[in-house]
Scaffold this motif. Structure first.
Motif, PDB file in Angstrom:
ATOM      1  N   THR A  21     -20.828  29.780  39.485  1.00 56.01           N
ATOM      2  CA  THR A  21     -20.500  28.694  38.541  1.00 56.01           C
ATOM      3  C   THR A  21     -21.084  27.373  39.012  1.00 56.01           C
ATOM      4  OG1 THR A  21     -18.370  28.351  39.630  1.00 56.01           O
ATOM      5  CG2 THR A  21     -18.394  29.789  37.706  1.00 56.01           C
ATOM      6  N   LEU A  22     -21.138  27.164  40.307  1.00 53.03           N
ATOM      7  CA  LEU A  22     -21.735  25.937  40.829  1.00 53.03           C
ATOM      8  C   LEU A  22     -23.227  25.911  40.542  1.00 53.03           C
ATOM      9  CD1 LEU A  22     -21.484  23.326  42.461  1.00 53.03           C
ATOM     10  CD2 LEU A  22     -21.877  24.677  44.512  1.00 53.03           C
ATOM     11  N   SER A  23     -23.890  27.031  40.769  1.00 51.53           N
ATOM     12  CA  SER A  23     -25.331  27.059  40.507  1.00 51.53           C
ATOM     13  C   SER A  23     -25.608  26.932  39.014  1.00 51.53           C
ATOM     14  CB  SER A  23     -25.958  28.336  41.072  1.00 51.53           C
ATOM     15  OG  SER A  23     -25.435  29.477  40.414  1.00 51.53           O
ATOM     16  N   GLN A  24     -24.750  27.485  38.176  1.00 54.47           N
ATOM     17  CA  GLN A  24     -24.915  27.334  36.734  1.00 54.47           C
ATOM     18  C   GLN A  24     -24.747  25.879  36.317  1.00 54.47           C
ATOM     19  OE1 GLN A  24     -22.003  30.050  35.244  1.00 54.47           O
ATOM     20  NE2 GLN A  24     -23.368  31.840  35.301  1.00 54.47           N
ATOM     21  N   ALA A  25     -23.764  25.211  36.889  1.00 55.30           N
ATOM     22  CA  ALA A  25     -23.536  23.799  36.565  1.00 55.30           C
ATOM     23  C   ALA A  25     -24.705  22.939  37.009  1.00 55.30           C
ATOM     24  CB  ALA A  25     -22.241  23.315  37.209  1.00 55.30           C
ATOM     25  N   LEU A  26     -25.246  23.223  38.189  1.00 50.97           N
ATOM     26  CA  LEU A  26     -26.387  22.451  38.679  1.00 50.97           C
ATOM     27  C   LEU A  26     -27.623  22.666  37.812  1.00 50.97           C
ATOM     28  CD1 LEU A  26     -26.049  22.876  42.551  1.00 50.97           C
ATOM     29  CD2 LEU A  26     -25.717  20.801  41.221  1.00 50.97           C
ATOM     30  N   SER A  27     -27.852  23.886  37.395  1.00 49.97           N
ATOM     31  CA  SER A  27     -29.029  24.132  36.553  1.00 49.97           C
ATOM     32  C   SER A  27     -28.853  23.489  35.180  1.00 49.97           C
ATOM     33  CB  SER A  27     -29.297  25.623  36.422  1.00 49.97           C
ATOM     34  OG  SER A  27     -28.219  26.262  35.767  1.00 49.97           O
ATOM     35  N   ALA A  28     -27.641  23.478  34.631  1.00 45.12           N
ATOM     36  CA  ALA A  28     -27.396  22.819  33.345  1.00 45.12           C
ATOM     37  C   ALA A  28     -27.608  21.318  33.473  1.00 45.12           C
ATOM     38  CB  ALA A  28     -25.985  23.121  32.860  1.00 45.12           C
ATOM     39  N   ALA A  29     -27.138  20.731  34.561  1.00 47.69           N
ATOM     40  CA  ALA A  29     -27.333  19.293  34.777  1.00 47.69           C
ATOM     41  C   ALA A  29     -28.803  18.970  34.952  1.00 47.69           C
ATOM     42  CB  ALA A  29     -26.542  18.840  35.995  1.00 47.69           C
ATOM     43  N   ASN A  30     -29.545  19.837  35.607  1.00 43.24           N
ATOM     44  CA  ASN A  30     -30.980  19.642  35.799  1.00 43.24           C
ATOM     45  C   ASN A  30     -31.713  19.673  34.460  1.00 43.24           C
ATOM     46  OD1 ASN A  30     -33.414  19.276  37.057  1.00 43.24           O
ATOM     47  ND2 ASN A  30     -33.639  21.421  37.643  1.00 43.24           N
ATOM     48  N   GLU A  31     -31.323  20.584  33.573  1.00 46.35           N
ATOM     49  CA  GLU A  31     -31.948  20.651  32.253  1.00 46.35           C
ATOM     50  C   GLU A  31     -31.682  19.384  31.447  1.00 46.35           C
ATOM     51  OE1 GLU A  31     -30.609  24.187  30.308  1.00 46.35           O
ATOM     52  OE2 GLU A  31     -31.446  25.507  31.845  1.00 46.35           O
ATOM     53  N   VAL A  32     -30.462  18.888  31.513  1.00 47.65           N
ATOM     54  CA  VAL A  32     -30.120  17.650  30.792  1.00 47.65           C
ATOM     55  C   VAL A  32     -30.896  16.481  31.374  1.00 47.65           C
ATOM     56  CG1 VAL A  32     -28.249  16.025  30.317  1.00 47.65           C
ATOM     57  CG2 VAL A  32     -27.847  18.473  30.090  1.00 47.65           C
ATOM     58  N   ALA A  33     -31.021  16.424  32.689  1.00 39.03           N
ATOM     59  CA  ALA A  33     -31.723  15.315  33.337  1.00 39.03           C
ATOM     60  C   ALA A  33     -33.207  15.302  32.991  1.00 39.03           C
ATOM     61  CB  ALA A  33     -31.538  15.394  34.849  1.00 39.03           C
ATOM     62  N   GLN A  34     -33.785  16.459  32.736  1.00 38.25           N
ATOM     63  CA  GLN A  34     -35.202  16.517  32.388  1.00 38.25           C
ATOM     64  C   GLN A  34     -35.477  15.891  31.018  1.00 38.25           C
ATOM     65  OE1 GLN A  34     -36.338  20.617  32.747  1.00 38.25           O
ATOM     66  NE2 GLN A  34     -36.464  20.538  34.987  1.00 38.25           N
ATOM     67  N   HIS A  35     -34.488  15.914  30.142  1.00 38.07           N
ATOM     68  CA  HIS A  35     -34.661  15.373  28.801  1.00 38.07           C
ATOM     69  C   HIS A  35     -34.385  13.871  28.736  1.00 38.07           C
ATOM     70  CE1 HIS A  35     -35.345  19.325  27.153  1.00 38.07           C
ATOM     71  NE2 HIS A  35     -34.217  19.766  27.701  1.00 38.07           N
TER      72      HIS A  35
END
Length: 123
Positions: A21-35
């Motif tokens: 769940t931590l890695s999923q949250a980090l990857s979701a935050a990374n996707e949002v930050a790219q936009h």
């Protein structure tokens, strides 16, 4: 024995799930930050320029006396440095400016402390 092994399996499973769940949250935050885009330019020019506040140094009153006196005399120092203190003491006691060599402070517990220029600046 099975209870201990069941608990260890449960702990391992819980650790894996929390890592997942931590890695999923980090990857979701990374996707949002790219936009996201960072805008500079016209925003900063519209804001008023900040002016630094200059704090006036308030005069400090200290009480001094010669070793043989019993009553203290008040001195008002506009600048907190050794030269100003020497000037004020020389003017108060009518002595040459280079005559006061050492300054001491008596603490609340009665200790006699030698004052140097740094201690006077931090007064």
């Amino acid at each position: 024995m099975t209870l201990i092994s069941d608990l260890s399996k449960l702990t391992v499973k819980r650790d894996r799930e929390s890592k997942r769940t931590l890695s999923q949250a980090l990857s979701a935050a990374n996707e949002v930050a790219q936009h996201l885009t960072l805008e500079t330019g016209h925003d900063t020019q519209d804001r008023p320029v900040k002016v630094a506040r200059l704090q006036k140094v308030k005069p400090v009153t200290i009480y001094v006396k010669k070793a043989d006196e019993t009553i203290y005399n008040a001195l008002c120092l506009n600048k907190l440095n050794m030269d100003t203190l020497k000037e004020e003491i020389a003017a108060k006691y009518s002595i040459p400016q280079n005559m006061p060599l050492k300054f001491y402070k008596r603490s609340k517990r009665g200790l006699l402390i030698h004052m140097d220029s740094r201690m006077i600046e931090q007064f």
